[in-house]
Design a protein around this motif. Structure first.
Motif, short mmCIF file in Angstrom:
data_model
loop_
_atom_site.label_atom_id
_atom_site.label_comp_id
_atom_site.label_asym_id
_atom_site.label_seq_id
_atom_site.Cartn_x
_atom_site.Cartn_y
_atom_site.Cartn_z
N SER A 111 1.18 -1.45 -0.04
CA SER A 111 -0.35 -0.34 -0.02
C SER A 111 0.84 1.42 0.10
O SER A 111 0.73 2.41 -0.63
N MET B 68 -4.10 2.32 -8.29
CA MET B 68 -5.36 1.37 -7.80
C MET B 68 -4.73 -0.09 -9.12
O MET B 68 -4.57 -1.20 -9.04
N ARG C 145 -16.64 -2.00 -1.13
CA ARG C 145 -16.16 -1.07 -0.38
C ARG C 145 -15.98 -0.29 -0.35
O ARG C 145 -14.87 0.96 -0.59
N CYS C 146 -17.18 1.40 -1.03
CA CYS C 146 -16.80 2.44 -1.25
C CYS C 146 -15.95 3.28 -1.63
O CYS C 146 -15.86 4.23 -1.93
N TYR C 147 -14.87 2.01 -3.05
CA TYR C 147 -14.55 2.76 -3.72
C TYR C 147 -14.48 3.86 -4.64
O TYR C 147 -15.65 2.72 -5.63
N THR C 148 -14.87 4.80 -4.51
CA THR C 148 -15.23 5.54 -5.98
C THR C 148 -14.23 6.40 -7.36
O THR C 148 -14.37 6.52 -7.87
N GLY D 34 -10.16 11.14 -3.72
CA GLY D 34 -10.58 11.24 -2.61
C GLY D 34 -10.43 10.01 -1.65
O GLY D 34 -11.82 9.91 -1.20
N ARG D 35 -9.42 9.18 -1.91
CA ARG D 35 -9.28 8.55 -0.56
C ARG D 35 -7.69 8.74 0.38
O ARG D 35 -7.19 9.80 0.16
N SER D 36 -7.81 8.38 1.28
CA SER D 36 -6.66 8.18 2.01
C SER D 36 -5.98 7.02 2.09
O SER D 36 -5.89 6.90 1.85
N SER D 37 -4.81 7.59 3.13
CA SER D 37 -3.77 5.83 3.37
C SER D 37 -3.87 5.81 4.47
O SER D 37 -3.99 6.93 5.29
N MET D 38 -3.51 4.48 4.48
CA MET D 38 -2.52 3.70 6.22
C MET D 38 -1.75 4.53 6.52
O MET D 38 -1.59 5.30 7.70
N TYR D 39 -0.97 4.87 5.73
CA TYR D 39 0.41 5.28 6.22
C TYR D 39 0.89 6.58 5.30
O TYR D 39 0.78 7.17 4.22
N VAL D 40 0.79 7.88 5.69
CA VAL D 40 1.44 8.94 5.53
C VAL D 40 2.05 9.14 5.28
O VAL D 40 3.65 8.84 5.35
N ASP E 91 -3.14 -4.63 3.96
CA ASP E 91 -4.01 -3.58 3.06
C ASP E 91 -5.74 -4.37 2.62
O ASP E 91 -6.06 -2.59 2.80
N GLU F 173 -10.01 3.68 3.79
CA GLU F 173 -9.39 4.57 3.09
C GLU F 173 -10.10 5.41 2.34
O GLU F 173 -10.33 6.37 2.01
N ASN F 174 -11.27 4.13 2.14
CA ASN F 174 -12.19 5.24 0.83
C ASN F 174 -12.81 6.02 1.70
O ASN F 174 -13.25 7.13 0.31
#
Ligand code: ATP
Ligand code: MG
Lengths: 256, 271
Positions: free
Chosen positions: A131, A158, A221-224, A227-233, B97, B104-105
């Motif tokens: 990721s 992606m 699972r809400c993928y558009t 406007g995503r964020s990430s677990m690791y900044v 992941d 994340e979404n």
């Protein structure tokens, strides 16, 4: 068991803690070096640098042997082609096959280049979570005017990470299919055309179906795509900046 | 929580999959949906998850209409779905992941995503597999990861589409006990299955046939009414046995024992 090829080895070393962008750019810089140099001295230097990095990060050498191994037939082929088909001083005669000294040098350099490319790529994937790589690539792509092509940098990143995930899955499916067809009496040597048809048609159908299913799972699972964020900044630290400057100097010296 | 009214659906190729379905699901309920292959169970769940827009009628999840694209993100977060095939629902290259993909979404901050990922993996007992490739896990482990992946969105409703159908009986028991824990903690559960013994846990059973709902009520009452072989499932021997025992008046029980333990208890009471 985990995947062996280009997989992630969790850890806390300095390479693990570098920003993924620094590592992706570093891999690009190293690739440019590898493609540019053709002296064994610099290759040896690279091997030493590589070994130091692996030891400093407490990574098992075996992991890298495993990363290179699947490609070995390909490297051997390249090496032999160069060895046998380059003009120059004769090294040996083997019936019709003639090896030359120049061919030996050229073949070794070429094979070494590929091996180093794989090794350094494996070093990056071993020390960066998938990721992290995806979000690193996403951020590097963000300045590109991708929206005129109708895709977002999220989409592109992606796509890359999904294809990395799909390739081994396709190999798995291929193996299952081949076993299934062989057990139903398919003889690959006797009827090669029929064999290829009976393997590729279901494989493509399976691939298309799993693409459909993964797309559905992503949507669910809400993928558009934006406007995503990430677990690791992602965050550049001083070491990252230092390395970026170092890459620039290195490439400047090499190419100018 | 979920209000489905006169829902009909035709797939683009014209085949009719749902025919005028009306169904309400209350908050905190455990509803099981059963029926033969191809009766439209998956199609119904996809509507609740907002993956398919109704051809006719409406699906309302927590006062949000699934036919309005603006609501979809929030609907999918509220009513999350676990799919039947453990393989094809993975998106991430590592377990971690994949579990982080949902939050994340939702653009949650990094610290919150990490917290949710750890909690979710912990609750399904998969913390030790954080960096593994989902592809290399066993079927039961895959479904646990798939469950963790929806838990990180902290849904109020979870839709399960035959999630145990590719698992052996041990993993099945594991997953079911996780689902019951979630239900006890207040999550609304919609559970599609064709195994009668899994219906014991449900508050309500909805039986479907050819895109219609034909029974909707107490699982025990419905099971005792139907004969084995109908509706696409075979009653396990234990239920056949208790039916015979109750029918012959040997066991006097106010309800039909559905599991080994219940039958044993009823037999012990004879003495
Ligand atoms: N993508 C599709 N395109 C066209 N028709 C479809 C599609 N998916 C399902 N159908 C049809 O819709 C009907 C309902 O399918 P659905 O998958 O909802 O059934 P199901 O109850 O989930 O069955 P199963 O127990 O096999 O999972 C079936 O007759 C099926 O053939
Ligand atoms: Mg189905």
């Amino acid at each position: 068991m985990n995947d062996l090829f280009l997989s992630f080895v969790p850890g806390k070393s300095f390479l693990h803690r570098l920003d993924p962008r620094t590592k992706v750019l570093g891999l690009m810089a190293v690739s440019f070096c590898i493609l540019k140099v053709s002296s064994f001295e610099i290759m040896a230097l690279m091997a030493i640098i590589f070994a130091i990095l692996v030891i400093a990060c407490h990574l098992p050498f075996l992991h890298f042997v495993r990363s290179v191994r699947p490609m070995l037939p390909f490297f051997t082929f390249i090496f032999l082609m160069q060895l046998l088909f380059t003009e120059g001083t004769h090294l040996f005669d083997f019936g019709l096959l003639k090896g030359t000294y120049e061919g030996f040098l050229l073949g070794s350099i070429l094979a070494l280049r590929f091996i180093f490319l794989i090794l350094f790529a494996a070093l990056i994937t071993a020390t960066t979570s998938p990721s992290g790589i995806t979000s690193g690539i996403e951020r590097l792509l963000r300045p590109l005017p991708l929206k005129y092509l109708g895709i977002s940098s999220h989409d592109l990143a992606m796509m890359m990470s999904l294809s990395l995930y799909f390739v081994p899955m396709l190999f798995d499916s291929f193996r299952d299919l081949r076993d299934a067809q062989i057990s139903r009496g398919l003889d690959i040597r006797k009827e090669p055309v029929k064999a290829i048809m009976s393997l590729t048609v279901p494989l493509v159908r399976m691939a298309l179906r799993s693409v459909d299913e993964v797309a559905l799972a992503m949507e669910s699972r809400c993928y558009t795509g934006e406007g995503r964020s990430s677990m690791y900044v992602l965050e550049f630290r001083s070491l990252d900046y230092a390395l970026l400057v170092f890459y620039c100097v290195l490439l400047f010296l090499l190419y100018i | 929580m979920i209000k489905i009214k006169n829902l009909s659906y035709q797939y683009p190729d014209g085949s009719s999959a749902l025919d005028s379905i009306t169904l309400n699901i209350r908050k905190g309920e455990f509803v099981a949906i059963a029926g033969k292959n191809g009766c439209g169970k998956s199609t119904l769940l996809r509507h609740i998850n907002g993956l398919l827009p109704p051809t006719e009628g409406s699906v309302i999840v927590k006062r949000m209409d699934t036919s309005d694209p603006i609501n979809l993100q929030e609907i999918r977060r509220t009513a999350a779905m676990v799919f039947q095939d453990p393989q094809s629902q993975f998106i991430g290259m590592t377990v971690e992941d994949d579990v982080a993909f949902g939050p994340e979404n939702l653009s949650l901050p990094s610290a919150e995503i990490k917290r949710r990922v750890s909690t979710a993996l912990e609750s399904v007992g998969m913390s030790g597999y954080r960096y593994n490739t989902p592809r290399t896990l066993s079927g039961g482990q895959k479904q646990k990861v798939a469950l963790a992946s929806v838990l990180t969105m902290e849904p109020e409703v979870i839709l399960f589409d035959e999630v145990t159908s590719m698992l052996d009986s041990n993993s099945r028991v594991d997953i079911l006990s996780l689902i019951r824990q979630l239900h006890e903690a207040g999550t609304t559960i919609v559970y599609v299955t064709h195994l009668i013994e899994e219906l014991v846990h449900a508050d309500r059973l909805v039986l479907m046939e050819k895109g219609c709902i034909i029974q909707n009520g107490n699982p025990r009452e419905i099971i005792s009414k139907i004969s084995s072989g109908s509706f696409g499932f075979d009653a396990p021997p234990i239920i056949e046995l208790s039916k015979k025992l109750v029918g012959a008046g040997i066991i006097k029980s106010s309800f039909l024992p559905l599991s080994k333990d219940e039958l044993l208890e009823a037999i012990c009471r004879l003495k």
